[in-house]
Design a protein around this motif. Structure first.
Motif, short mmCIF file in Angstrom:
data_model
loop_
_atom_site.label_atom_id
_atom_site.label_comp_id
_atom_site.label_asym_id
_atom_site.label_seq_id
_atom_site.Cartn_x
_atom_site.Cartn_y
_atom_site.Cartn_z
N LYS A 144 0.83 -1.20 0.00
CA LYS A 144 0.00 0.00 0.00
C LYS A 144 0.87 1.26 0.00
O LYS A 144 0.54 2.26 -0.64
CB LYS A 144 -0.93 0.02 1.22
N ALA A 145 2.00 1.21 0.73
CA ALA A 145 2.89 2.38 0.81
C ALA A 145 3.53 2.69 -0.54
O ALA A 145 3.80 3.85 -0.86
CB ALA A 145 3.96 2.14 1.87
N ASN A 146 3.77 1.66 -1.36
CA ASN A 146 4.42 1.84 -2.66
C ASN A 146 3.42 1.83 -3.82
O ASN A 146 3.81 1.70 -4.97
CB ASN A 146 5.46 0.74 -2.89
N LEU A 147 2.15 1.97 -3.47
CA LEU A 147 1.07 1.80 -4.45
C LEU A 147 1.21 2.71 -5.66
O LEU A 147 0.97 2.30 -6.80
CB LEU A 147 -0.28 2.05 -3.76
N LEU A 148 1.59 3.96 -5.45
CA LEU A 148 1.57 4.95 -6.53
C LEU A 148 2.91 5.17 -7.19
O LEU A 148 3.03 6.07 -8.03
CB LEU A 148 1.02 6.28 -5.99
N ASP A 149 3.91 4.39 -6.84
CA ASP A 149 5.20 4.48 -7.51
C ASP A 149 5.03 4.09 -8.98
O ASP A 149 4.59 2.98 -9.28
CB ASP A 149 6.22 3.56 -6.84
N GLY A 150 5.36 5.00 -9.87
CA GLY A 150 5.22 4.71 -11.30
C GLY A 150 3.86 5.07 -11.88
O GLY A 150 3.61 4.82 -13.06
N ILE A 151 3.00 5.68 -11.06
CA ILE A 151 1.67 6.09 -11.54
C ILE A 151 1.70 7.58 -11.87
O ILE A 151 2.22 8.39 -11.10
CB ILE A 151 0.59 5.81 -10.49
N SER A 152 1.12 7.95 -13.00
CA SER A 152 1.06 9.35 -13.43
C SER A 152 0.30 10.20 -12.40
O SER A 152 -0.68 9.75 -11.81
CB SER A 152 0.37 9.45 -14.79
N HIS A 153 0.77 11.46 -12.20
CA HIS A 153 0.10 12.37 -11.27
C HIS A 153 -1.33 12.64 -11.71
O HIS A 153 -2.23 12.81 -10.87
CB HIS A 153 0.88 13.69 -11.18
N GLU A 154 -1.58 12.70 -13.01
CA GLU A 154 -2.94 12.93 -13.51
C GLU A 154 -3.86 11.78 -13.14
O GLU A 154 -5.01 11.99 -12.76
CB GLU A 154 -2.92 13.10 -15.03
N VAL A 155 -3.34 10.55 -13.21
CA VAL A 155 -4.14 9.38 -12.84
C VAL A 155 -4.46 9.41 -11.35
O VAL A 155 -5.59 9.11 -10.94
CB VAL A 155 -3.39 8.08 -13.21
N VAL A 156 -3.47 9.77 -10.53
CA VAL A 156 -3.69 9.86 -9.09
C VAL A 156 -4.80 10.86 -8.79
O VAL A 156 -5.68 10.61 -7.96
CB VAL A 156 -2.39 10.25 -8.36
N SER A 157 -4.77 11.99 -9.47
CA SER A 157 -5.79 13.03 -9.27
C SER A 157 -7.17 12.52 -9.67
O SER A 157 -8.16 12.79 -8.99
CB SER A 157 -5.42 14.28 -10.07
N MET A 158 -7.24 11.77 -10.77
CA MET A 158 -8.54 11.28 -11.25
C MET A 158 -9.12 10.19 -10.36
O MET A 158 -10.34 10.06 -10.25
CB MET A 158 -8.40 10.75 -12.69
N LEU A 159 -8.26 9.41 -9.71
CA LEU A 159 -8.73 8.26 -8.92
C LEU A 159 -8.62 8.47 -7.42
O LEU A 159 -8.85 7.54 -6.66
CB LEU A 159 -7.94 7.00 -9.31
N LYS A 160 -8.31 9.69 -6.99
CA LYS A 160 -8.03 9.91 -5.57
C LYS A 160 -9.24 9.65 -4.67
O LYS A 160 -9.09 9.25 -3.51
CB LYS A 160 -7.51 11.33 -5.34
N ASP A 161 -10.46 9.85 -5.19
CA ASP A 161 -11.66 9.64 -4.37
C ASP A 161 -12.45 8.42 -4.81
O ASP A 161 -13.60 8.24 -4.41
CB ASP A 161 -12.56 10.88 -4.45
N THR A 162 -11.85 7.58 -5.64
CA THR A 162 -12.55 6.43 -6.22
C THR A 162 -12.20 5.15 -5.47
O THR A 162 -11.04 4.91 -5.14
CB THR A 162 -12.16 6.27 -7.71
N MET A 163 -13.22 4.34 -5.20
CA MET A 163 -12.99 3.04 -4.57
C MET A 163 -12.45 2.08 -5.64
O MET A 163 -13.19 1.41 -6.34
CB MET A 163 -14.29 2.51 -3.96
N CYS A 164 -11.14 2.08 -5.75
CA CYS A 164 -10.46 1.35 -6.82
C CYS A 164 -9.51 0.33 -6.20
O CYS A 164 -8.69 0.70 -5.34
CB CYS A 164 -9.70 2.36 -7.68
N PRO A 165 -9.57 -0.95 -6.58
CA PRO A 165 -8.68 -1.95 -5.99
C PRO A 165 -7.20 -1.65 -6.24
O PRO A 165 -6.85 -1.04 -7.26
CB PRO A 165 -9.10 -3.25 -6.69
N MET A 166 -6.34 -2.10 -5.33
CA MET A 166 -4.90 -1.90 -5.50
C MET A 166 -4.39 -2.56 -6.77
O MET A 166 -3.47 -2.06 -7.41
CB MET A 166 -4.15 -2.47 -4.29
N ALA A 167 -5.01 -3.69 -7.13
CA ALA A 167 -4.56 -4.42 -8.32
C ALA A 167 -4.65 -3.57 -9.58
O ALA A 167 -3.84 -3.73 -10.50
CB ALA A 167 -5.37 -5.70 -8.48
N VAL A 168 -5.61 -2.66 -9.62
CA VAL A 168 -5.77 -1.79 -10.79
C VAL A 168 -4.54 -0.91 -10.97
O VAL A 168 -4.04 -0.72 -12.08
CB VAL A 168 -7.05 -0.94 -10.66
#
Length: 300
Positions: A144-168
């Motif tokens: 969970k701590a390394n979840l967003l390593d390698g994820i685009s900042h725009e994607v983080v912004s779009m999914l920040k309030d979404t119930m989205c599984p870690m696997a995604v």
């Protein structure tokens, strides 16, 4: 005193009070099955490791100063009883109704949970202690701590309030940033945030848009020919969605005007009589459009 101050009053007493657990009268005692649940064990572990994060809410009983109504926090109080605690610090409500408490639960999204864990680690809390507090395996906490390593900042912004599984997020990491954004937009448009859908988007991603993957993708049960067809269909779908996004507002406005016009037109008995005699098929369609609660219902 202003009119607002006349009618407004504080919801809680300004100070918490320490109350004997034996003096609490529960509004709704927990069912016996609650103690066997995984959630109960998680809360119990958190209370042991961290203490009470949120105090129970009580209300005073008129004419009975020794006892208090327990409005919220029944599970926490049961856990304290199991731990042989005799007192608990409580928040005192000025109203004795329990309807508003915990009727809307705000769950943490994967992005919010990641931020919480990273913040705790930055403050010196070890992964092991976080794992004990959340009743998780330590590897899950690190994941969970390394979840967003390698994820685009725009994607983080779009999914920040979404119930989205870690696997995604782990699937999105296998794509380049621009492709991550495209895939996220497709998930949002379809309102589908499952790992299976993300895997399908990965399968339809051209090899040159993958991050660090030079070999062609192999998906079990899918031939290279079917994969190539899927990529073409996905590209066409993206083009169609882009066109719809560009014209949606204008089209919706026009349809709303048309719907209002037809409703007014069908309010004229002479026009309805003429259509019924000469164009009954038009009348049926006009009525369906005018009577539709929304264009989404009409489409359905």
């Amino acid at each position: 005193m202003s009119e607002i101050e006349t009618f407004a009053r504080i919801a809680f007493e300004p100070e918490c009070i320490t109350v004997p657990i034996a003096a609490l009268l529960p509004v709704r005692p927990p069912r016996p099955s609650v103690k066997a649940s995984h959630k109960y064990q998680q809360i119990r572990t958190s209370v042991i490791e961290v203490g009470l994060v949120e105090p129970p809410v009580v209300a005073r009983i008129e004419g009975n100063p020794k006892n208090f109504l327990l409005l919220d926090g029944h599970v926490r109080v049961e856990i304290l009883k199991d731990l042989d605690r005799t007192e608990v610090e409580c928040l005192v409500s000025t109203d004795d109704e329990a309807f508003t408490f915990n009727k809307r639960i705000s769950r943490l999204s994967a992005v919010q949970e990641h931020a919480m864990i990273r913040k705790a680690i930055a403050r010196g809390v070890s992964s092991e202690k976080i794992a004990r507090a959340l009743s998780l395996h330590v590897n899950s906490v690190r994941r969970k701590a390394n979840l967003l390593d390698g994820i685009s900042h725009e994607v983080v912004s779009m999914l920040k309030d979404t119930m989205c599984p870690m696997a995604v997020f782990e699937i999105l990491k296998r794509m380049k940033p621009l492709r991550q954004i495209e895939a996220t937009e497709l998930m949002i448009a379809a309102n589908n945030y499952t790992a299976a859908y993300a895997t399908a988007l990965l399968a339809g991603t051209p090899s040159n848009e993958l991050a660090g993957e030079k070999k062609s993708k192999k998906v079990r049960g899918v031939t290279p020919e079917a994969m190539a067809k899927m990529e073409k269909e996905l590209a066409r779908l993206q083009e169609s969605m882009a066109e719809i996004h560009e014209t949606y507002g204008k089209d919706h406005l026009q349809l709303t005007v048309v719907r209002g016009y037809l409703a007014k037109l069908l309010g004229n008995p002479r026009i309805v009589r003429y259509l019924l005699q000469h164009r009954p098929e038009y009348l049926e369609q006009f009525q369906a459009i005018a009577d539709a609660a929304s264009f989404a219902d009409q489409a359905a």
